[in-house]
Design a protein around this motif. Structure first.
Motif, short mmCIF file in Angstrom:
data_model
loop_
_atom_site.label_atom_id
_atom_site.label_comp_id
_atom_site.label_asym_id
_atom_site.label_seq_id
_atom_site.Cartn_x
_atom_site.Cartn_y
_atom_site.Cartn_z
N GLU A 42 0.80 -0.99 0.12
CA GLU A 42 0.05 0.00 0.15
C GLU A 42 0.85 1.33 -0.06
N PRO A 43 1.79 1.44 -1.03
CA PRO A 43 2.47 2.73 -0.93
C PRO A 43 1.85 3.84 -0.96
N THR A 44 0.70 4.02 -1.20
CA THR A 44 0.06 5.37 -1.36
C THR A 44 -0.97 5.53 -0.40
N LEU A 45 -0.61 4.80 0.95
CA LEU A 45 -1.72 4.94 1.69
C LEU A 45 -1.58 6.40 2.57
N GLY A 46 -2.60 7.07 2.77
CA GLY A 46 -2.42 8.29 3.44
C GLY A 46 -1.93 9.44 2.50
N LEU A 47 -1.80 9.37 1.55
CA LEU A 47 -1.06 10.32 0.34
C LEU A 47 -2.18 11.10 -0.08
N ASP A 48 -2.15 12.54 -0.25
CA ASP A 48 -3.32 12.90 -1.15
C ASP A 48 -3.08 12.77 -2.65
N PRO A 49 -4.35 13.19 -3.31
CA PRO A 49 -4.42 12.68 -4.94
C PRO A 49 -2.97 13.05 -5.58
N GLN A 50 -2.51 14.33 -5.13
CA GLN A 50 -1.39 15.05 -6.24
C GLN A 50 -0.20 14.06 -5.93
N SER A 51 0.39 13.66 -4.56
CA SER A 51 1.49 12.86 -4.25
C SER A 51 1.11 11.41 -4.82
N ARG A 52 -0.07 10.88 -4.59
CA ARG A 52 -0.51 9.79 -5.13
C ARG A 52 -0.16 9.29 -6.78
N ALA A 53 -0.70 10.36 -7.41
CA ALA A 53 -0.24 10.35 -8.76
C ALA A 53 1.24 10.35 -9.05
N ASN A 54 2.08 11.38 -8.44
CA ASN A 54 3.34 11.52 -8.55
C ASN A 54 4.02 10.26 -8.15
N LEU A 55 3.82 9.66 -7.06
CA LEU A 55 4.47 8.19 -6.80
C LEU A 55 4.00 7.30 -7.85
N TRP A 56 2.85 7.23 -8.28
CA TRP A 56 2.76 6.31 -9.47
C TRP A 56 3.37 6.35 -10.51
N GLU A 57 3.59 7.55 -10.92
CA GLU A 57 4.18 7.90 -12.27
C GLU A 57 5.69 7.27 -11.92
N PHE A 58 6.15 7.51 -10.80
CA PHE A 58 7.62 7.08 -10.16
C PHE A 58 7.67 5.79 -10.29
N ILE A 59 6.65 4.74 -9.71
CA ILE A 59 6.48 3.38 -9.64
C ILE A 59 6.62 2.91 -10.99
N THR A 60 5.69 3.38 -11.78
CA THR A 60 5.29 2.89 -13.24
C THR A 60 6.82 2.76 -13.76
N LYS A 61 7.77 3.69 -13.62
CA LYS A 61 9.00 3.84 -14.20
C LYS A 61 9.89 2.81 -13.85
N LEU A 62 9.83 2.29 -12.59
CA LEU A 62 10.57 1.43 -12.08
C LEU A 62 11.16 0.24 -12.78
N PRO A 63 10.20 -0.69 -13.25
CA PRO A 63 10.86 -1.78 -14.03
C PRO A 63 11.67 -1.52 -15.10
N GLU A 64 11.71 -0.39 -16.06
CA GLU A 64 12.29 -0.12 -17.03
C GLU A 64 13.76 0.62 -16.45
#
Ligand code: ATP
Ligand code: MG
Lengths: 263, 326
Positions: free
Chosen positions: B159-181
């Motif tokens: 649950e990496p985005t637990l307790g984050l606001d929508p803005q930070s959640r979106a940022n974190l996701w952008e970041f996570i989706t880049k990880l495999p590459e």
């Protein structure tokens, strides 16, 4: 990325960094240093000075000198216990998991924690020890080194004991239980304030199973080697040292086992 | 397969937290565990990262048995736990350095890697601040950076985005989706936010300890039926008849609106426009969500009070999927 460095180095790094963390936090938390230094000073100069009026001066070493090893023991007891009990905090606040998922042996974690307590306790004991000239002691270099070595070994043993306790308690509510039912009795029954040989039989037994007793006794041997009367040490020096070493090993092994266990 | 789980079961006294689950995760992908509170997500992660032994079953991470070779597994993984595991009394920099020692990062690379990680999560300027002064989002980012610093092959995110606001959640996701590459890492994550699970290559839906469905987001959504296209027209009767005749699709009417179900809404709409274009006033496409999937499988919504879909994430997820489809 797996590094092909020797496994010993890996474990050494882990022990080192666990100690370094504790040291850094110790330096940073002025209040902790203050209270662990203030407590022994209060006992020494208020309780000690008060009681010494009751003790006739011809029984042997002056009372304030007599309690000095015990006061060093107290400094170590509180600070080692505090350091090890912080494992409960680490569990509560999650940091313990960061350590437990790391590829280091559980044994290194225990050694790291025990050495953490050893380092900070010994530093504090040395600060208190530096008061000796004001208490009328005349100590030689070897005596000072001897006391410091003993302080370090007791610190290790008590820290390891604290880790064993911490592995059995889950939350910090248990801290006051440990404080009142383990730390305080350990102090009072360590021969710190009164010689073990003068205690009633039942308390004598309790003192003998208290590892701190032997540490305090060993310091008595070094600090007043010529005392022969009531105030003299209660056990042979060799027994004191053996007990400190053996209890350290036993506590570290138990703590290591306790860390190994998983749900 | 970088993660392999076979008939894993974990019982706590009376509760069966994980109930005979099996799955595999392919290297270099993002695998999502989607499920409500108490489903057994964290318990599964704890077993995979060697903190917990299972009651029965087997688990392998990076080719190593989680029970028999915990040390090898630990070397291969990074993890961001559900609850913060930072030392709040140390600085961000010190927390990361602590980690490099535990993971035996070579001394000459240590500082460089720590700085890179801090820059990567935009915390370089705050490196000497105590972690207790950080916001929830900053702590989360710091933990992700820490989890990557020893270059694990698998990164667990509970649950990496637990307790984050929508803005930070979106940022974190952008970041996570880049990880495999960017980091050649396989991501295993848990969440109970539907929209977040959309970015996964593969999802396992878990409820009360059991995996009740598994597949790509699209596969899962297809199980609940196709897309629904809603059309408002100037002449419902004729349009309905025309679509049915020309496109062979069944059309229904509800509250002035025509609607029809088709497999691929996005290709269906242009086709429709070519035939009945001039009569159309408005078109909207509704695709099944993972919540529909969950609803269909369990008869309940994944979270009773499903948060209104946050625009930021939705949009981000859509853009991400478009990128990926290319
Ligand atoms: N140490 C434990 N002792 C007893 N029961 C436990 C323990 N850990 C978890 N459980 C139980 O196992 C079940 C699954 O818990 P788990 O933490 O894996 O759920 P989760 O899917 O991570 O939920 P959440 O979304 O709330 O984090 C729950 O019913 C929980 O109460
Ligand atoms: Mg959880």
């Amino acid at each position: 990325m797996v590094n092909n460095q020797s496994p010993n180095l890996v474990e050494f790094n882990a022990v080192y960094v666990i100690v370094a963390r504790e040291f850094k936090k110790f330096i940073r938390e002025r209040s902790r240093l203050f209270s662990t230094i203030a407590r022994p000073l209060l006992w020494l100069f208020i309780v000690g000075a008060g009681i010494s009026r009751l003790v006739s001066p011809d029984v042997g070493v002056p009372y304030i000198q007599f309690i000095f090893p015990g006061i060093l023991g107290m400094t170590i007891l509180f600070s080692s216990m505090f350091s090890s009990i912080s494992i409960i905090w680490d569990k509560e606040f999650g940091f313990m998991k960061e350590i437990l998922v790391a590829p280091v042996s559980r044994f290194s974690i225990v050694i790291g924690k025990a050495l953490s307590g050893t380092v900070v306790s010994t530093i504090q004991a040395v600060i208190i020890l530096a008061l000796f000239p004001f208490l009328g002691f005349k100590l030689g270099l070897f005596q000072i080194i001897g006391v410091i070595l003993i302080c370090a070994s007791i610190s290790f043993s008590i820290s390891a004991f604290g880790i064993v306790l911490a592995t059995f308690y889950e939350s910090y509510e248990s801290f006051s239980v440990i404080m009142n039912f383990i730390i305080m009795p350990m102090f009072f029954l360590s021969g710190a304030m009164y010689p073990v040989k003068l205690l009633p039989e039942i308390l004598k037994v309790a003192s003998k199973i208290n590892p701190l007793t032997y540490g305090v006794d060993a310091m008595k041997h070094i600090l007043f080697p010529f005392e022969k009367g009531k105030m003299s040490p209660d056990f042979p020096f060799i027994i004191d040292i053996s007990v400190i070493i053996i209890t350290s090993i036993i506590f570290v092994l138990i703590a290591g086992k306790a860390f190994e266990r998983k749900g | 397969m970088i993660i392999k789980v076979e008939n894993l079961t974990k019982r706590f006294d009376s509760i069966t937290a994980v109930d005979d689950i099996s799955f595999e995760v392919e290297e270099g992908t993002i695998f999502g565990f989607l499920g409500p509170n108490g489903a057994g997500k964290t318990t599964t992660i704890n077993i995979l990262c060697t903190l917990l032994s299972p009651t029965s079953g087997r688990a392998f991470v990076a080719g190593h048995d989680c029970m028999k070779e915990p040390a090898d597994v630990r070397k291969a993984i990074g993890i961001v736990f559900q609850d913060t595991t930072l030392d709040k009394d140390l600085t961000a920099y010190e927390n990361l350095v602590f980690h490099t020692y535990l993971y035996n990062v070579p001394k000459d690379e240590m500082r460089g890697r720590v700085y890179d990680a801090l820059r990567f999560v935009d915390l370089y300027e705050r490196k000497d601040d105590l972690v207790k002064k950080f916001s929830g989002g900053m702590k989360r980012r710091l933990e992700v950076a820490r989890g990557l610093i020893h270059r694990p092959r698998v990164l667990f995110l509970d649950e990496p985005t637990l307790g984050l606001d929508p803005q930070s959640r979106a940022n974190l996701w952008e970041f996570i989706t880049k990880l495999p590459e960017k980091h050649y890492v396989t991501v295993f994550m848990t969440t109970h936010y539907m929209e977040e699970a959309e970015v996964c290559d593969k999802i396992a839906i878990i409820d009360r300890g059991k995996i009740i469905a598994m597949g790509t987001p699209d596969e899962l959504k297809r199980t609940v039926g196709g897309d629904v296209v809603y059309i408002k027209t100037t002449d419902n009767v004729n349009t309905k008849e025309e679509i049915e005749r020309l496109l062979g699709l069944a059309v229904s009417e509800k509250e002035d609106e025509l609607y029809l179900t088709c497999n691929m809404g996005d290709t269906c709409i242009p086709e429709m426009m070519r035939t009945i274009g001039e009569k159309v006033l408005s078109v909207r496409l509704q695709r099944p969500t993972l919540n529909d999937v969950f609803l269909k499988l369990t008869g309940k919504a994944i979270r009773e009070e499903e948060a209104p879909p946050e625009k930021g994430i939705k949009e981000y997820v859509r853009a991400y999927r478009r990128r990926k489809e290319k």
